[in-house]
Design a protein around this motif. Structure first.
Motif, PDB file in Angstrom:
ATOM      1  N   LEU A 147       0.804  -1.217   0.000  1.00 26.35           N
ATOM      2  CA  LEU A 147       0.000   0.000   0.000  1.00 26.35           C
ATOM      3  C   LEU A 147       0.841   1.273   0.000  1.00 26.35           C
ATOM      4  CD1 LEU A 147      -2.815  -1.062   2.502  1.00 26.35           C
ATOM      5  CD2 LEU A 147      -2.950  -0.910   0.017  1.00 26.35           C
ATOM      6  N   GLY A 148       2.166   1.125   0.021  1.00 33.07           N
ATOM      7  CA  GLY A 148       3.030   2.301  -0.059  1.00 33.07           C
ATOM      8  C   GLY A 148       3.948   2.510   1.120  1.00 33.07           C
ATOM      9  N   GLY A 149       3.863   1.665   2.141  1.00 32.58           N
ATOM     10  CA  GLY A 149       4.768   1.783   3.278  1.00 32.58           C
ATOM     11  C   GLY A 149       6.114   1.164   2.946  1.00 32.58           C
ATOM     12  N   ASN A 150       7.065   1.293   3.879  1.00 33.21           N
ATOM     13  CA  ASN A 150       8.379   0.707   3.618  1.00 33.21           C
ATOM     14  C   ASN A 150       8.453  -0.757   4.014  1.00 33.21           C
ATOM     15  OD1 ASN A 150       8.714   0.685   6.447  1.00 33.21           O
ATOM     16  ND2 ASN A 150       9.836   2.623   6.456  1.00 33.21           N
TER      17      ASN A 150
ATOM     18  N   ARG B 181       0.253   4.271  10.398  1.00 36.45           N
ATOM     19  CA  ARG B 181      -0.107   5.659  10.675  1.00 36.45           C
ATOM     20  C   ARG B 181       0.060   6.539   9.442  1.00 36.45           C
ATOM     21  NH1 ARG B 181       0.436   3.191  15.159  1.00 36.45           N
ATOM     22  NH2 ARG B 181      -0.449   4.011  17.112  1.00 36.45           N
ATOM     23  N   LYS B 182       1.052   6.251   8.642  1.00 36.71           N
ATOM     24  CA  LYS B 182       1.232   7.009   7.407  1.00 36.71           C
ATOM     25  C   LYS B 182       0.095   6.716   6.421  1.00 36.71           C
ATOM     26  CE  LYS B 182       4.514   7.947   3.666  1.00 36.71           C
ATOM     27  NZ  LYS B 182       3.481   7.836   2.606  1.00 36.71           N
ATOM     28  N   LEU B 183      -0.310   5.463   6.336  1.00 42.53           N
ATOM     29  CA  LEU B 183      -1.394   5.093   5.436  1.00 42.53           C
ATOM     30  C   LEU B 183      -2.700   5.749   5.868  1.00 42.53           C
ATOM     31  CD1 LEU B 183      -0.606   1.289   4.957  1.00 42.53           C
ATOM     32  CD2 LEU B 183      -0.220   3.131   3.313  1.00 42.53           C
ATOM     33  N   ALA B 184      -2.904   5.862   7.178  1.00 47.60           N
ATOM     34  CA  ALA B 184      -4.109   6.534   7.676  1.00 47.60           C
ATOM     35  C   ALA B 184      -4.032   8.037   7.408  1.00 47.60           C
ATOM     36  CB  ALA B 184      -4.281   6.264   9.165  1.00 47.60           C
ATOM     37  N   ALA B 185      -2.856   8.630   7.603  1.00 49.45           N
ATOM     38  CA  ALA B 185      -2.686  10.057   7.355  1.00 49.45           C
ATOM     39  C   ALA B 185      -2.876  10.395   5.877  1.00 49.45           C
ATOM     40  CB  ALA B 185      -1.302  10.505   7.815  1.00 49.45           C
ATOM     41  N   ASP B 186      -2.524   9.462   5.002  1.00 51.17           N
ATOM     42  CA  ASP B 186      -2.683   9.667   3.558  1.00 51.17           C
ATOM     43  C   ASP B 186      -4.072   9.254   3.053  1.00 51.17           C
ATOM     44  OD1 ASP B 186      -0.083  10.542   3.469  1.00 51.17           O
ATOM     45  OD2 ASP B 186       0.751   8.636   2.769  1.00 51.17           O
ATOM     46  N   ASN B 187      -4.964   8.910   3.992  1.00 48.55           N
ATOM     47  CA  ASN B 187      -6.344   8.517   3.663  1.00 48.55           C
ATOM     48  C   ASN B 187      -6.424   7.262   2.801  1.00 48.55           C
ATOM     49  OD1 ASN B 187      -7.706  10.631   5.073  1.00 48.55           O
ATOM     50  ND2 ASN B 187      -7.147  12.040   3.409  1.00 48.55           N
ATOM     51  N   ILE B 188      -5.423   6.408   2.874  1.00 47.86           N
ATOM     52  CA  ILE B 188      -5.468   5.135   2.166  1.00 47.86           C
ATOM     53  C   ILE B 188      -6.317   4.137   2.944  1.00 47.86           C
ATOM     54  CG2 ILE B 188      -4.063   3.193   1.348  1.00 47.86           C
ATOM     55  CD1 ILE B 188      -1.826   5.196   0.808  1.00 47.86           C
ATOM     56  N   ILE B 189      -6.293   4.251   4.269  1.00 48.91           N
ATOM     57  CA  ILE B 189      -7.142   3.454   5.140  1.00 48.91           C
ATOM     58  C   ILE B 189      -7.780   4.386   6.162  1.00 48.91           C
ATOM     59  CG2 ILE B 189      -5.836   1.303   4.861  1.00 48.91           C
ATOM     60  CD1 ILE B 189      -4.451   1.913   7.518  1.00 48.91           C
TER      61      ILE B 189
ATOM     62  N   VAL C 266      -7.469  -4.725   2.999  1.00 53.50           N
ATOM     63  CA  VAL C 266      -7.414  -4.996   1.555  1.00 53.50           C
ATOM     64  C   VAL C 266      -8.607  -4.340   0.863  1.00 53.50           C
ATOM     65  CG1 VAL C 266      -7.591  -6.791  -0.208  1.00 53.50           C
ATOM     66  CG2 VAL C 266      -6.091  -7.132   1.758  1.00 53.50           C
ATOM     67  N   LYS C 267      -9.772  -4.442   1.470  1.00 55.25           N
ATOM     68  CA  LYS C 267     -10.982  -3.862   0.885  1.00 55.25           C
ATOM     69  C   LYS C 267     -10.844  -2.349   0.744  1.00 55.25           C
ATOM     70  CE  LYS C 267     -15.890  -3.117   1.864  1.00 55.25           C
ATOM     71  NZ  LYS C 267     -16.998  -3.345   2.836  1.00 55.25           N
ATOM     72  N   LYS C 268     -10.405  -1.692   1.832  1.00 56.70           N
ATOM     73  CA  LYS C 268     -10.316  -0.233   1.822  1.00 56.70           C
ATOM     74  C   LYS C 268      -9.123   0.285   1.029  1.00 56.70           C
ATOM     75  CE  LYS C 268     -13.915   0.751   4.294  1.00 56.70           C
ATOM     76  NZ  LYS C 268     -15.046   1.523   3.724  1.00 56.70           N
ATOM     77  N   GLY C 269      -8.002  -0.429   1.105  1.00 53.41           N
ATOM     78  CA  GLY C 269      -6.787   0.070   0.481  1.00 53.41           C
ATOM     79  C   GLY C 269      -6.579  -0.358  -0.958  1.00 53.41           C
ATOM     80  N   ILE C 270      -7.232  -1.475  -1.370  1.00 51.93           N
ATOM     81  CA  ILE C 270      -7.004  -1.997  -2.723  1.00 51.93           C
ATOM     82  C   ILE C 270      -8.304  -2.127  -3.519  1.00 51.93           C
ATOM     83  CG2 ILE C 270      -6.123  -3.940  -4.067  1.00 51.93           C
ATOM     84  CD1 ILE C 270      -4.176  -4.547  -1.800  1.00 51.93           C
ATOM     85  N   SER C 271      -9.281  -2.839  -2.964  1.00 51.39           N
ATOM     86  CA  SER C 271     -10.493  -3.155  -3.721  1.00 51.39           C
ATOM     87  C   SER C 271     -11.336  -1.924  -4.037  1.00 51.39           C
ATOM     88  CB  SER C 271     -11.345  -4.173  -2.958  1.00 51.39           C
ATOM     89  OG  SER C 271     -10.653  -5.372  -2.785  1.00 51.39           O
TER      90      SER C 271
END
Length: 222
Positions: free
Chosen positions: A125-128, A137-145, A189-194
């Motif tokens: 999803l874009g993390g390291n 926390r980065k994914l949440a801040a970027d509104n990915i989840i 997976v649903k929120k970040g990919i699907s």
């Protein structure tokens, strides 16, 4: 619909073979008039049977002799969690399925595998992929989840760490916590990919000129 874990003699649950919530028809398997320790549960949806082996029984002459009280699911061996989401990356799915297969025997091991799966999912999803705490926390801040996932994901991180290194969680906690982690991975997976994939597919069906106008407007706002 909430996932209903397969359970011995339960009338309905999510089929470990097809994944659908459906009615089960139970039948004890006997051979040459000899009572065995095996049962099958026939799914009314896919018409395939799961196989169970009794692990606990009592005797009561008034009720007809032996009464089977408990049994373990022996086929398929991954029936204690919902099926992995269709868009789950293959390396994450591998951890998910392995955790499902060992969950009934080792919730501690399942928790560690699910934590590894989350770590790999964060990378997709874009993390390291190195620090779950930082990535989630980065994914949440970027509104990915959704931000609330951070609190739930902390459970995975804690459970996973303690599954390898003894910590604050007791052994009794793992059964409860690990069983929820399967749902968490599927949700991410649903929120970040699907859902983004579905929205992009819908967007591609819009007329070209309005789409170009919207993209130009977005570019100016940046």
């Amino acid at each position: 619909m909430k996932f209903v874990t397969p359970e011995f003699k339960l009338d309905a649950f999510n089929c470990p073979l097809c994944g659908a919530y459906s009615h089960m028809t139970w039948m004890q398997l006997n051979g040459d008039h000899i009572r065995t320790d095996y049962y099958q549960a026939m799914c009314s949806r896919c018409r395939d049977p799961s196989l169970w082996r009794t692990t606990e029984h009592t005797y009561n002459t008034l009720l007809g002799g032996r009464i089977d009280n408990k049994a373990e699911l022996i086929f398929p061996d991954n029936g204690f969690a919902g099926l992995p989401a269709d868009d789950m990356p293959e390396d994450v799915k591998k951890c998910y399925l392995e955790a499902s297969r060992i969950f009934s025997r080792s919730p501690r091991g399942a928790a560690a595998l699910l934590r590894l799966g989350l770590q790999k999912l964060c990378k997709h999803l874009g993390g390291n992929g190195e620090n779950i705490n930082t990535d989630i926390r980065k994914l949440a801040a970027d509104n990915i989840i959704p931000p609330l996932v951070v609190k739930v994901a902390d459970t995975v991180r804690i459970a996973g760490n303690n599954a390898v290194h003894p910590g604050e969680m007791s052994d009794e906690d793992f059964d409860c916590v690990a069983s929820k982690l399967f749902d968490l991975l599927n949700f991410i997976v649903k929120k970040g990919i699907s859902e983004p994939k579905e929205l992009n597919a819908l967007y591609s069906l819009t007329p070209e000129k309005p789409r170009e106008a919207a993209e130009a407007k977005d570019a100016k706002s940046k």
